[in-house]
Scaffold this motif. Structure first.
Motif, short mmCIF file in Angstrom:
data_model
loop_
_atom_site.label_atom_id
_atom_site.label_comp_id
_atom_site.label_asym_id
_atom_site.label_seq_id
_atom_site.Cartn_x
_atom_site.Cartn_y
_atom_site.Cartn_z
N LEU A 97 -31.48 -7.90 7.00
CA LEU A 97 -31.10 -9.20 6.46
C LEU A 97 -31.41 -9.29 4.97
N LEU A 98 -32.58 -8.78 4.58
CA LEU A 98 -33.04 -8.94 3.20
C LEU A 98 -32.46 -7.91 2.24
N ASP A 99 -31.70 -6.97 2.74
CA ASP A 99 -31.08 -5.95 1.88
C ASP A 99 -29.80 -6.52 1.26
N ILE A 100 -29.97 -7.50 0.40
CA ILE A 100 -28.86 -8.28 -0.16
C ILE A 100 -28.46 -7.73 -1.54
N ASP A 101 -27.16 -7.70 -1.78
CA ASP A 101 -26.64 -7.35 -3.10
C ASP A 101 -26.90 -8.53 -4.03
N ALA A 111 -27.39 -15.21 -5.45
CA ALA A 111 -27.77 -14.30 -4.38
C ALA A 111 -29.20 -13.82 -4.61
N LEU A 112 -29.56 -13.61 -5.89
CA LEU A 112 -30.93 -13.22 -6.20
C LEU A 112 -31.90 -14.35 -5.84
N ARG A 113 -31.50 -15.58 -6.15
CA ARG A 113 -32.32 -16.74 -5.76
C ARG A 113 -32.52 -16.78 -4.26
N ASP A 114 -31.42 -16.57 -3.51
CA ASP A 114 -31.50 -16.62 -2.06
C ASP A 114 -32.40 -15.50 -1.52
N ARG A 115 -32.30 -14.32 -2.14
CA ARG A 115 -33.17 -13.21 -1.73
C ARG A 115 -34.63 -13.60 -1.95
N ALA A 116 -34.91 -14.23 -3.08
CA ALA A 116 -36.28 -14.68 -3.37
C ALA A 116 -36.74 -15.72 -2.34
N MET A 117 -35.85 -16.65 -1.97
CA MET A 117 -36.21 -17.66 -0.97
C MET A 117 -36.52 -17.02 0.37
N LEU A 118 -35.67 -16.09 0.79
CA LEU A 118 -35.87 -15.40 2.07
C LEU A 118 -37.16 -14.59 2.05
N PRO A 142 -51.10 -16.02 0.55
CA PRO A 142 -50.59 -14.79 -0.06
C PRO A 142 -49.12 -14.64 0.31
N ILE A 143 -48.32 -14.10 -0.60
CA ILE A 143 -46.89 -13.94 -0.30
C ILE A 143 -46.46 -12.48 -0.26
N GLY A 144 -47.32 -11.58 -0.65
CA GLY A 144 -46.97 -10.16 -0.57
C GLY A 144 -46.28 -9.65 -1.82
N ALA A 145 -46.44 -8.34 -2.07
CA ALA A 145 -45.92 -7.73 -3.30
C ALA A 145 -44.40 -7.81 -3.40
N THR A 146 -43.70 -7.62 -2.28
CA THR A 146 -42.23 -7.65 -2.34
C THR A 146 -41.73 -9.04 -2.72
N ALA A 147 -42.32 -10.08 -2.12
CA ALA A 147 -41.92 -11.45 -2.46
C ALA A 147 -42.23 -11.76 -3.91
N VAL A 148 -43.37 -11.29 -4.42
CA VAL A 148 -43.73 -11.50 -5.82
C VAL A 148 -42.68 -10.87 -6.74
#
Length: 303
Positions: free
Chosen positions: A126-130, A136-143, A184-190
């Motif tokens: 799901l998170l492997d978004i173009d 779309a980048l905003r949505d990836r950040a929200m997810l 904490p939100i994790g390195a990927t979310a950061v």
């Protein structure tokens, strides 16, 4: 039928005023109480009662039985009885009633629905978004933030830039009951949140909201739900994607990996451990399936 100025409705309206002014409950909660209690007034009126002090335990049971016959589901019936119980408790507290006849009446038990979650591979897919499109980048950040911290939808939408500590990898949220917690939100979310915040200014933000719409205003909960569902379809995920599914997946994956129910409770912002314990059922189902597939004594003997 009982009119607007009847003693039944006047006291209900006084109770609703109390909920608004004294308890400062949300409009949505007050509307729920009003809807249920106004329906109860109709049912009470049809029984021939004109005052709440005439109501007896047997009549509350009859009211519940009639609601059930009319097709009211167990959860909705429980809500109706809860609203009536709270209202009658208030009447007792104001000396308008000697005792609460709804105290001993409970709705029939209904099965508790287990939250649906995705496995880790589904989340990764799901998170492997173009993300060439800024939204779309905003949505990836929200997810990523939703899954990385297990936020509620309202907590995600309410997130302000001042609440984000990218260096510490934390966010501060205000949950139910106005309770604040740091997560904490994790390195990927950061990483993805940092990328979004560098683009955010091009939408001329109207306030300090982290996630904004094209208009520059804070994104709405409905818009988040719509975008998540659309990404589920675009990414070819088999199940419907909604914010709570990301939260449930976070809780399940954390519990499966750590086994620490108390920590998961704190992360989710649950006031009661019993709310978090629903995830132990999901965890047990996972463990039971592994056991059945792997343990030699789990297999049935052939007859």
């Amino acid at each position: 039928m009982t009119g607007t100025g009847s003693p039944l409705q006047l006291q209900v309206d006084a109770f609703l005023h109390y909920l608004r002014v004294e308890l400062q409950l949300s409009a949505k909660t007050r509307e729920s109480y009003q809807r249920q209690l106004y329906t109860v007034i109709v049912l009470i009126d049809e029984m021939g009662l004109t005052e709440w002090r005439q109501l007896e335990v047997s009549q509350v049971r009859a009211l519940a039985a009639r609601s059930k016959r009319q097709g009211l589901q167990s959860a909705s019936l429980a809500l109706r009885l809860s609203a009536l119980r709270s209202f009658l408790d208030w009447l007792v507290s104001t000396d308008a009633l000697g005792a609460n006849p709804a105290r001993g009446v409970s709705a029939p038990r209904h099965g508790r629905h287990l939250p649906k979650n995705m496995d880790v591979d589904e989340v990764d897919h799901l998170l492997d978004i173009d993300t060439r499109d800024p939204l779309a980048l905003r949505d990836r950040a929200m997810l990523e933030v939703m899954y990385g911290a297990g936020l509620r939808l309202a907590e995600l939408v309410g997130l302000n830039c001042a609440d984000v500590d990218l260096g510490g990898g934390e966010v501060r949220v205000v949950g139910k009951g106005n309770k604040e917690r740091k997560l904490p939100i994790g390195a990927t979310a950061v990483t993805w949140l940092t990328r979004w915040l560098t683009l955010r200014d091009r939408y001329a933000p109207k306030d300090d909201a982290v996630f904004i719409a094209n208009s520059g205003r804070r994104i709405s909960a409905r818009n988040v739900q719509k975008r998540f569902a659309e990404w589920g379809v675009k990414q070819g995920v088999n199940s419907h994607i909604h914010p709570h599914k990301l939260r449930h997946s976070f809780a399940t994956h954390m519990l499966e990996s750590s086994g620490n129910l108390r920590a998961v409770q704190e992360l989710l912002g649950h006031a009661n451990l019993s709310t978090t314990q629903i995830y132990t059922h999901l965890d047990f189902q996972h463990l039971a399936s592994v056991y059945d597939a792997a343990h030699p004594r789990a297999k049935r003997e052939k007859t």
